[in-house]
Design a protein around this motif. Structure first.
Motif, mmCIF file in Angstrom:
data_model
loop_
_atom_site.group_PDB
_atom_site.id
_atom_site.type_symbol
_atom_site.label_atom_id
_atom_site.label_comp_id
_atom_site.label_asym_id
_atom_site.label_seq_id
_atom_site.Cartn_x
_atom_site.Cartn_y
_atom_site.Cartn_z
ATOM 1 N N LEU A 166 13.530 -6.806 -9.977
ATOM 2 C CA LEU A 166 14.091 -5.904 -8.990
ATOM 3 C C LEU A 166 15.167 -6.648 -8.219
ATOM 4 C CD1 LEU A 166 10.870 -4.157 -7.651
ATOM 5 C CD2 LEU A 166 12.555 -3.259 -9.236
ATOM 6 N N THR A 211 16.142 -6.172 -5.130
ATOM 7 C CA THR A 211 15.926 -6.316 -3.689
ATOM 8 C C THR A 211 14.731 -7.220 -3.458
ATOM 9 O OG1 THR A 211 14.548 -4.339 -3.636
ATOM 10 C CG2 THR A 211 16.886 -4.065 -3.139
ATOM 11 N N CYS A 228 11.506 -8.621 -1.471
ATOM 12 C CA CYS A 228 10.442 -8.114 -0.615
ATOM 13 C C CYS A 228 10.435 -8.929 0.681
ATOM 14 C CB CYS A 228 9.107 -8.260 -1.329
ATOM 15 S SG CYS A 228 7.724 -7.737 -0.340
ATOM 16 N N LEU A 288 14.866 5.373 -1.941
ATOM 17 C CA LEU A 288 13.762 4.421 -2.010
ATOM 18 C C LEU A 288 12.722 4.849 -3.035
ATOM 19 C CD1 LEU A 288 13.114 3.693 1.770
ATOM 20 C CD2 LEU A 288 14.170 2.175 0.091
ATOM 21 N N GLY A 335 11.595 -3.964 4.952
ATOM 22 C CA GLY A 335 11.881 -3.709 3.545
ATOM 23 C C GLY A 335 13.351 -3.962 3.311
ATOM 24 N N ARG A 336 13.786 -3.853 2.078
ATOM 25 C CA ARG A 336 15.190 -4.091 1.740
ATOM 26 C C ARG A 336 15.783 -2.866 1.064
ATOM 27 N NH1 ARG A 336 18.354 -7.911 3.530
ATOM 28 N NH2 ARG A 336 19.360 -8.305 1.563
ATOM 29 N N ASP A 377 9.618 0.182 -3.081
ATOM 30 C CA ASP A 377 10.544 -0.321 -2.071
ATOM 31 C C ASP A 377 10.008 -0.173 -0.652
ATOM 32 O OD1 ASP A 377 12.534 -0.940 -3.965
ATOM 33 O OD2 ASP A 377 13.300 1.118 -3.908
#
Length: 114
Positions: free
Chosen positions: A106, A108, A110, A9, A27-28, A13
């Motif tokens: 990004l 991932t 949020c 992370l 979170g992812r 992240d």
């Protein structure tokens, strides 16, 4: 979350504390760091999120300033993250030592606090 997943992370992240004060924040994890190779949601308690934020703003910041003062980062290819935009389609905006800028998306998403 597996230890290796947590170690991957970045500070961006980790969920951020919200004013409404939830007990847990989502979170992812990116698919490239998971054992199953599928992105998934993780939950962190507000206590953990607060501890991470405190570490970033105090201990980690002191160590970075000390390393900068003695030139440990000089000559390394670096990108300074200037800001982050978006909520579901997050992008980091950066500038390198030569003034070149970029803003990659990004991978991932949020997540809202739960």
């Amino acid at each position: 979350m597996r230890l290796t997943e947590g170690a991957s992370l970045l500070t961006v992240d980790v969920p951020r504390l919200q004013l409404e004060g939830a007990r847990y924040y989502a979170g992812r994890l990116a698919r490239v760091v998971t054992k199953s190779k599928r992105a998934h949601t993780f939950h962190a308690s507000s206590v953990v999120v607060r501890e991470v934020e405190g570490y970033v703003e105090s201990s980690r910041a002191r160590v970075v300033r000390r390393a900068q003062a003695v030139g440990r980062y000089d000559g390394l290819p670096m990108r300074l993250v200037t800001h982050e935009t978006g909520r579901h389609r997050r992008m980091l905006h950066w500038r390198d030592r030569n003034g070149v800028v970029g803003s990659p998306r990004l991978r991932t998403a949020c997540c809202a606090s739960s």
